[in-house]
Design a protein around this motif. Structure first.
Motif, PDB file in Angstrom:
ATOM      1  N   GLY A   1      -8.428  -8.183  -0.939  1.00  0.00           N
ATOM      2  CA  GLY A   1      -8.055  -8.180   0.461  1.00  0.00           C
ATOM      3  C   GLY A   1      -6.575  -7.938   0.700  1.00  0.00           C
ATOM      4  N   GLU A   2      -5.786  -7.920  -0.360  1.00  0.00           N
ATOM      5  CA  GLU A   2      -4.338  -7.708  -0.236  1.00  0.00           C
ATOM      6  C   GLU A   2      -4.032  -6.213  -0.225  1.00  0.00           C
ATOM      7  OE1 GLU A   2      -0.272  -8.686  -2.759  1.00  0.00           O
ATOM      8  OE2 GLU A   2      -2.099  -9.777  -3.241  1.00  0.00           O
ATOM      9  N   ALA A   3      -3.146  -5.800   0.665  1.00  0.00           N
ATOM     10  CA  ALA A   3      -2.711  -4.399   0.713  1.00  0.00           C
ATOM     11  C   ALA A   3      -1.855  -4.105  -0.510  1.00  0.00           C
ATOM     12  CB  ALA A   3      -1.931  -4.128   1.981  1.00  0.00           C
ATOM     13  N   ILE A   4      -2.052  -2.940  -1.091  1.00  0.00           N
ATOM     14  CA  ILE A   4      -1.286  -2.541  -2.272  1.00  0.00           C
ATOM     15  C   ILE A   4      -0.003  -1.868  -1.804  1.00  0.00           C
ATOM     16  CG2 ILE A   4      -1.265  -1.112  -4.344  1.00  0.00           C
ATOM     17  CD1 ILE A   4      -4.340  -1.421  -4.377  1.00  0.00           C
ATOM     18  N   GLU A   5       1.125  -2.430  -2.202  1.00  0.00           N
ATOM     19  CA  GLU A   5       2.429  -1.889  -1.859  1.00  0.00           C
ATOM     20  C   GLU A   5       3.084  -1.373  -3.126  1.00  0.00           C
ATOM     21  OE1 GLU A   5       4.463  -5.145  -0.086  1.00  0.00           O
ATOM     22  OE2 GLU A   5       3.069  -5.283   1.593  1.00  0.00           O
ATOM     23  N   LEU A   6       3.946  -0.390  -2.972  1.00  0.00           N
ATOM     24  CA  LEU A   6       4.617   0.177  -4.144  1.00  0.00           C
ATOM     25  C   LEU A   6       5.479  -0.854  -4.863  1.00  0.00           C
ATOM     26  CD1 LEU A   6       5.551   3.763  -2.942  1.00  0.00           C
ATOM     27  CD2 LEU A   6       3.688   3.049  -4.426  1.00  0.00           C
TER      28      LEU A   6
ATOM     29  N   GLY B   1      -0.967   1.819   0.560  1.00  0.00           N
ATOM     30  CA  GLY B   1      -1.694   1.477   1.780  1.00  0.00           C
ATOM     31  C   GLY B   1      -3.152   1.105   1.570  1.00  0.00           C
ATOM     32  N   LYS B   2      -3.661   1.205   0.367  1.00  0.00           N
ATOM     33  CA  LYS B   2      -5.040   0.817   0.094  1.00  0.00           C
ATOM     34  C   LYS B   2      -5.109  -0.701  -0.020  1.00  0.00           C
ATOM     35  CE  LYS B   2      -6.883   4.987  -0.649  1.00  0.00           C
ATOM     36  NZ  LYS B   2      -6.017   5.975  -0.175  1.00  0.00           N
ATOM     37  N   VAL B   3      -6.327  -1.222  -0.051  1.00  0.00           N
ATOM     38  CA  VAL B   3      -6.549  -2.663  -0.143  1.00  0.00           C
ATOM     39  C   VAL B   3      -7.389  -2.940  -1.389  1.00  0.00           C
ATOM     40  CG1 VAL B   3      -7.626  -4.635   1.011  1.00  0.00           C
ATOM     41  CG2 VAL B   3      -6.414  -2.922   2.357  1.00  0.00           C
ATOM     42  N   ALA B   4      -7.035  -3.989  -2.102  1.00  0.00           N
ATOM     43  CA  ALA B   4      -7.769  -4.360  -3.315  1.00  0.00           C
ATOM     44  C   ALA B   4      -9.117  -4.967  -2.941  1.00  0.00           C
ATOM     45  CB  ALA B   4      -6.958  -5.345  -4.147  1.00  0.00           C
ATOM     46  N   LYS B   5     -10.182  -4.492  -3.582  1.00  0.00           N
ATOM     47  CA  LYS B   5     -11.516  -5.077  -3.389  1.00  0.00           C
ATOM     48  C   LYS B   5     -11.716  -6.268  -4.318  1.00  0.00           C
ATOM     49  CE  LYS B   5     -14.360  -1.010  -2.366  1.00  0.00           C
ATOM     50  NZ  LYS B   5     -15.468  -0.234  -2.942  1.00  0.00           N
ATOM     51  N   ARG B   6     -11.016  -6.259  -5.444  1.00  0.00           N
ATOM     52  CA  ARG B   6     -11.113  -7.349  -6.416  1.00  0.00           C
ATOM     53  C   ARG B   6      -9.730  -7.588  -7.007  1.00  0.00           C
ATOM     54  NH1 ARG B   6     -14.205  -3.491 -10.528  1.00  0.00           N
ATOM     55  NH2 ARG B   6     -12.473  -3.066 -11.922  1.00  0.00           N
ATOM     56  N   THR B   7      -9.597  -8.632  -7.801  1.00  0.00           N
ATOM     57  CA  THR B   7      -8.310  -8.973  -8.388  1.00  0.00           C
ATOM     58  C   THR B   7      -7.856  -7.879  -9.349  1.00  0.00           C
ATOM     59  OG1 THR B   7      -8.869 -11.320  -8.238  1.00  0.00           O
ATOM     60  CG2 THR B   7      -7.054 -10.721  -9.708  1.00  0.00           C
TER      61      THR B   7
ATOM     62  N   ALA C   1     -12.859   2.313  -7.949  1.00  0.00           N
ATOM     63  CA  ALA C   1     -13.881   1.477  -7.320  1.00  0.00           C
ATOM     64  C   ALA C   1     -13.340   0.110  -6.898  1.00  0.00           C
ATOM     65  CB  ALA C   1     -15.059   1.288  -8.267  1.00  0.00           C
ATOM     66  N   ALA C   2     -12.134  -0.252  -7.352  1.00  0.00           N
ATOM     67  CA  ALA C   2     -11.567  -1.563  -7.026  1.00  0.00           C
ATOM     68  C   ALA C   2     -10.641  -1.515  -5.819  1.00  0.00           C
ATOM     69  CB  ALA C   2     -10.808  -2.118  -8.231  1.00  0.00           C
ATOM     70  N   ILE C   3     -10.523  -0.344  -5.169  1.00  0.00           N
ATOM     71  CA  ILE C   3      -9.667  -0.232  -3.992  1.00  0.00           C
ATOM     72  C   ILE C   3     -10.446   0.414  -2.851  1.00  0.00           C
ATOM     73  CG2 ILE C   3      -7.488  -0.155  -5.252  1.00  0.00           C
ATOM     74  CD1 ILE C   3      -7.521   2.885  -4.997  1.00  0.00           C
ATOM     75  N   ARG C   4      -9.977   0.164  -1.639  1.00  0.00           N
ATOM     76  CA  ARG C   4     -10.608   0.761  -0.462  1.00  0.00           C
ATOM     77  C   ARG C   4      -9.523   1.053   0.563  1.00  0.00           C
ATOM     78  NH1 ARG C   4     -10.237  -2.844   3.585  1.00  0.00           N
ATOM     79  NH2 ARG C   4     -10.339  -5.042   3.118  1.00  0.00           N
ATOM     80  N   GLU C   5      -9.898   1.853   1.553  1.00  0.00           N
ATOM     81  CA  GLU C   5      -8.994   2.116   2.666  1.00  0.00           C
ATOM     82  C   GLU C   5      -8.833   0.824   3.470  1.00  0.00           C
ATOM     83  OE1 GLU C   5      -7.335   4.877   3.523  1.00  0.00           O
ATOM     84  OE2 GLU C   5      -8.162   6.076   1.899  1.00  0.00           O
ATOM     85  N   ALA C   6      -7.699   0.679   4.129  1.00  0.00           N
ATOM     86  CA  ALA C   6      -7.485  -0.475   5.005  1.00  0.00           C
ATOM     87  C   ALA C   6      -8.390  -0.327   6.227  1.00  0.00           C
ATOM     88  CB  ALA C   6      -6.022  -0.536   5.437  1.00  0.00           C
TER      89      ALA C   6
END
Length: 170
Positions: A55-60, A87-93, A103-108
């Motif tokens: 659920g956390e946004a991925i930042e550089l 700008g993607k969001v983590a689906k899992r740790t 598969a572990a990331i998704r669009e916000a």
């Protein structure tokens, strides 16, 4: 016939399964080390430098660039470029030092569940709009369910880039 636990082939198979289950480490070393040692520089990839939670946004700032050992290539299905991750969001740790599976990331989410949205139906010159409430979150291009506020009917529509919902004839 059951294989005994002392069999070397059995041990290798169990070890291989454990490595896949835990996650694949990014076989990399710092590019500065390679440059200092005058070694050929391999492919540059981005990996987490800290734990990134679901659920956390991925930042550089949460990623670090490493250079793969010469001769190694990133496995297929892994996101390793800033365009794939920013700008993607983590689906899992996501763990530090490990590749990030696509598969572990998704669009916000563009629209959250329970948000009030404008719903549009367009056919030629005719445009009908209505107010709705989203029944599920969605990113641009996702098909989601919406409840029409006026009629209470549940309809499906596509999330547009501006946060509105476009429905088609059914």
């Amino acid at each position: 016939m059951a294989m005994p636990a002392s069999c070397p082939a059995f041990r290798r198979a169990v070890l291989a399964l454990a490595l896949v289950a835990v996650g694949m480490p990014a076989l990399a070393q710092e590019s500065a080390n390679q440059i200092a040692a005058n070694q050929p520089v391999g492919e540059a990839v981005l990996i987490p430098n800290r734990v990134i939670y679901p659920g956390e946004a991925i930042e550089l700032a949460a990623l670090k660039q490493v250079t793969l050992v010469p001769g190694r290539h990133k496995p297929d299905g892994m996101a390793t470029r800033s365009e794939e991750l920013q700008g993607k969001v983590a689906k899992r740790t996501l763990l530090p030092g490990r590749y990030i599976p696509v598969a572990a990331i998704r669009e916000a989410w563009l629209v959250e569940q329970g948000a009030s949205v404008q719903v549009y139906f367009t056919a030629g010159a005719l445009t009908i709009s209505a107010a709705g409430v989203t029944l599920q979150p969605g990113a641009a291009g996702d098909q989601i369910k919406i409840r029409n506020i006026d009629s209470g009917k549940i309809i499906s529509g596509t999330v547009m880039a501006d946060g509105t919902i476009k429905v088609g004839a059914s």
